[in-house]
Structures are given as C-alpha cells and as structure tokens.
Design a protein around this motif. Structure first.
Motif, mmCIF file in Angstrom:
data_model
loop_
_atom_site.group_PDB
_atom_site.id
_atom_site.type_symbol
_atom_site.label_atom_id
_atom_site.label_comp_id
_atom_site.label_asym_id
_atom_site.label_seq_id
_atom_site.Cartn_x
_atom_site.Cartn_y
_atom_site.Cartn_z
ATOM 1 N N ALA A 42 47.512 58.656 64.026
ATOM 2 C CA ALA A 42 46.321 59.463 63.798
ATOM 3 C C ALA A 42 46.634 60.633 62.875
ATOM 4 O O ALA A 42 45.846 60.968 61.978
ATOM 5 C CB ALA A 42 45.762 59.960 65.133
ATOM 6 N N ILE A 43 47.789 61.265 63.088
ATOM 7 C CA ILE A 43 48.189 62.384 62.221
ATOM 8 C C ILE A 43 48.334 61.915 60.779
ATOM 9 O O ILE A 43 47.863 62.570 59.836
ATOM 10 C CB ILE A 43 49.502 63.012 62.721
ATOM 11 N N ASP A 91 39.304 57.359 59.343
ATOM 12 C CA ASP A 91 38.624 57.838 60.544
ATOM 13 C C ASP A 91 39.228 57.181 61.785
ATOM 14 O O ASP A 91 40.159 56.359 61.692
ATOM 15 C CB ASP A 91 37.123 57.554 60.453
ATOM 16 N N LEU A 92 38.702 57.536 62.952
ATOM 17 C CA LEU A 92 39.239 57.007 64.219
ATOM 18 C C LEU A 92 39.201 55.483 64.300
ATOM 19 O O LEU A 92 40.175 54.866 64.751
ATOM 20 C CB LEU A 92 38.490 57.635 65.397
ATOM 21 N N PRO A 93 38.096 54.820 63.907
ATOM 22 C CA PRO A 93 38.117 53.353 63.935
ATOM 23 C C PRO A 93 39.240 52.759 63.087
ATOM 24 O O PRO A 93 39.826 51.738 63.467
ATOM 25 C CB PRO A 93 36.734 52.977 63.385
ATOM 26 N N GLU A 143 44.444 50.024 62.737
ATOM 27 C CA GLU A 143 45.851 50.018 62.314
ATOM 28 C C GLU A 143 46.769 49.799 63.501
ATOM 29 O O GLU A 143 47.738 49.028 63.415
ATOM 30 C CB GLU A 143 46.180 51.342 61.623
ATOM 31 N N ILE A 144 46.470 50.451 64.633
ATOM 32 C CA ILE A 144 47.284 50.261 65.827
ATOM 33 C C ILE A 144 47.233 48.810 66.273
ATOM 34 O O ILE A 144 48.254 48.196 66.603
ATOM 35 C CB ILE A 144 46.796 51.181 66.969
#
Length: 435
Positions: free
Chosen positions: A145-146, A277-279, A284-285
């Motif tokens: 996220a970072i 963004d978060l999605p 990616e995860i």
C-alpha cells in the motif's frame, strides 16, 4: 560500499519480518494464557538475550528464521502412566517420541500446569499458529500500500512514446536503441497508418482500454489480424486510424527468451509513475499470492536447475528460488543503482513485501515443523471432538502430535540441505537483476 549497505539494510528488514512473525504467535499465546519462556530470532547459539517478565528475548547465531517456545506443545501420550509421559509401547520411533514428550513435560513447572499449549481449545491453537503467518500478510499489505499509493509504480500506458519506422527481427529490436532501418525493411503498420508520438489510444477495434492497460492492448494486438481500427486522442480530438497488422517474430510477453509468431503494430508505450488506489493494492496482493503459491508448489522441479547452477556452471534462472543471502544481495544492488531515492525505497519495500508473502504461504504448509504442521492437527482434533459429541462418546483427547516428529525431522533435514544449496548458489552464482 552502497551495495554492502543495501545488503545490510535489507537483511535487517528480513530479520524484522521474522520478529514480526513471531510477535503474532507471542501476542496471541499470551492472550490465551499460554506461557512463553523464549522469543528468539535465529537458531543455534544465543548471541544476545534479555529477560522481560517470564520470557527471554534474544538473537541467535544462525539468522534463518525464528521461534517462540510455548510450554506443553506436545501432550502426554494416551495411556501414559506418569506426568512425564512414559508408556509401554514400542516402535522404531518410539524412543524419539518419548524423549520429546519427557522434555516437553519437564519444561512445565507445577504452577504452570494449566498454561500449556495443548490444553487450549483447538480454535485457540489455530489462532496462535495462524497469527504468525498472518502478521507477514499484514506487513506485506502495508508495504505494498505504501509503494502503490504513496510512491507509485512505473506503469506502461496506452500513450504512444515512439512509432517504429520499420519492421526489424525481434532479436535486433530488443537490443538497445533502434538501429537505422535497412533499405529493404518494410515500414511498420503504425508508421504507415500515421500514428504519432503522444497519441493516446482509447479503443482497439471498438473495445475501450484504460490508460494503464498497455498489457491488455498488447494482447489484443497480437491476437488480431488484418486491418483493425484504433481510436486515438490527438490534440483533444479523437481519430480512427486503420493499420493493417502483419505477422512477424516477437518476444513472448511472459517469457522474453522465447520467440513467437504474432501480429505486430509497431508502437512503444510511454511509461510513467502512477499512484494506485486500494482496489489496485488488493489486486496486486492477490496476484503476488497466486504467483508465489505457484512458485512454492514448483520448488521440487527447480532443484535440478539450481543444482546445475551450483555444480555445472549453468546460468542461474531469474525466476528460480532465491535464499536470504540472494534476496539481500538484490537489495544491495537496488541501493547501488543511479536512480532517484524514492524509486530505491519503493524497490526495497516491494522486495520486502514479496518476502513476507513467501513467509505467509510457506509457513501455512500443513507439514511439521512449520506453523501449518500445528494447525492441521488442531483442526483434526476439533473434527474428532465434534464427531464424538454427536455420537455421544467421550472426548477423544488431544491429537498426539509427537507422532509427527519423524516427519518434522525429515522436513528439517531437507530444509537445511535446501538452504545450504541456495546459500552456495547465491554466493557463487547469484541472481542479478541489474547487469
């Protein structure tokens, strides 16, 4: 000097990831009243330790993992005639199991008899053992996220950076700047159709594409044939260009070493740093977890290539397994590159996040001495207890995890041999991302 500094910094990052993993076990064990005498990063001889409360925290000489020691990890054997677990059974591994049971029992002081691991409900034991890998997953999510939302990542866009003037063999076009076009080289479909640098492709054959979906655009081009319609934005206006694709030899998108026949247009994308963004972080995860899981499953098939890179002088596989030394060395290479500091930090964090994803998945394998090797027996015990209750039978008691000790020793020996092979490979024939 920068390479050495990078190796040291990344190695410390790995040790912190291990300590973070063990903190998950430690915290949940304390929540459930389990006594934890030791919290160690590394194995072998203790080189530093401090006791806080009832727990000794420390570092050991071999930094290849870590552990916390909880009392009562191995329950007394069914039919034991003493608190030390002595039984009258025999078998090829019985002595090994009895010794382990006795050692486990000797760690338990009378006042701690009710604080043993095996006395906790199966779901609590699952939580304690799952907490370690889960902490690695949490850390990986935070790091990604970072990077994705803070620093951004270099992304190939659908904006045209360069229009190739002529068609060249794949092996020539991939090596450095484009050479001068030979007199007999045909123009590329893009050049013939009038594409210009700065054109933003918004649709291909009527299908719209997001600005960061250059990979999807490539796949669409390669799977099409004949004359196609490409909609571009140029100077605020939308234009339809109609290039006629040709079939030529290109490098495979997934394996650049392989040459394939595919349709060709002749455009190079503009790459830029984009924040996600978060999605995008979740996607990616998910992608990293999937690829890492496939890599773990494929580990046995990688042994011959790794052996060849160590003893036969074969080239090291860039997609093959890398040990602690190897991944730390890559961290050193990153710091030694002449790139902006922000990109160096982003590379570091991405690499450390990938290591934590590997720790998360690897430790969940249902084999001792990994965390999954304790999770599976606890789940099996819960199933047995449930079946016994439904049938009106007595509680069957805890699963005898001591029976898994022979498997644990074999797995440990395999792991040591594998780690040794990786160590030698990382020293004498390391993976190099930057040539």
């Amino acid at each position: 000097m920068m390479t050495v500094l990078g190796i040291v910094i990344f190695f410390v990052g790995i040790l912190l990831s291990v300590a973070w993993h063990e903190l998950g076990h430690f915290t949940t064990a304390k929540w459930f009243g389990i006594k934890v005498p030791e919290f160690m990063v590394g194995f072998g001889k203790t080189i530093w330790s401090r006791k806080r409360g009832e727990t000794e925290f420390g570092l050991k000489a071999i930094p290849l993992g870590g552990y916390i020691r909880m009392i009562g990890m191995i329950p007394p054997a069914p039919g034991s005639d003493s608190a030390l677990g002595r039984t009258r059974r025999t078998g090829p591994f019985q002595g090994l199991m009895d010794d382990a049971r006795r050692q486990s029992a000797m760690d338990v002081a009378p006042e701690d008899a009710d604080r043993q691991f095996y006395l906790r409900a199966p779901w609590k034991r699952v939580v304690v053992m799952f907490a370690g890998p889960f902490m690695n997953l949490v850390l990986a999510v935070v790091l990604f996220a970072i990077v994705l939302m803070g620093f951004g990542v270099r992304t190939y866009t659908t904006t045209v950076s360069e229009v190739s003037a002529c068609v060249l063999p794949a092996t020539v076009a991939a090596d450095g700047p484009p050479p001068q076009c030979p007199a007999d080289a045909p123009p590329t479909p893009a050049a013939a159709a009038g594409f210009q640098p700065g054109d933003k492709i918004v649709a291909f054959n009527g299908t719209p594409y997001e600005q960061d979906d250059w990979r999807g655009m490539q796949e669409a081009i390669r799977s099409s044939s004949g004359t196609v319609t490409v909609t571009v934005e140029r100077d605020g206006q939308r234009l339809d260009l109609t290039p006629t694709l040709i079939t030529t030899q290109l490098r495979d998108l997934d394996d650049p070493e392989r040459i394939v026949d595919a349709s060709f247009l002749g455009l190079s994308p503009l790459d830029e740093i984009q924040r996600k963004d978060l999605p995008a972080v979740a996607g990616e995860i998910g992608s990293i977890i999937s690829r890492t899981g496939e890599a773990i499953i494929a580990l046995p098939s990688r042994v011959p290539a790794l052996f060849g890179s160590v003893f036969l002088g074969e080239e090291r596989d860039l997609d093959g397994p890398i040990g602690v030394v190897g991944v730390s060395r890559i961290g050193g290479e990153i710091l030694a590159q002449d790139i902006p500091v922000g990109q160096e930090i982003a590379f570091f964090l991405q690499l450390l996040a990938a290591v934590n994803i590997s720790l998360f998945l690897f430790n969940l394998l249902p084999i001792p001495p990994l965390d999954g090797g304790q999770i599976f027996p606890a789940l099996w015990e819960a199933v047995k207890k449930r079946i016994a209750r439904l049938r009106g039978r007595p509680d069957p008691g805890p699963v005898d995890v001591a029976k898994l000790l022979p498997v644990a020793y074999v797995v440990a020996l395999v792991f040591i041999a594998w780690s040794g092979l990786l160590l030698v490979a990382d020293v004498i024939n390391p993976v190099r991302l930057f040539q």
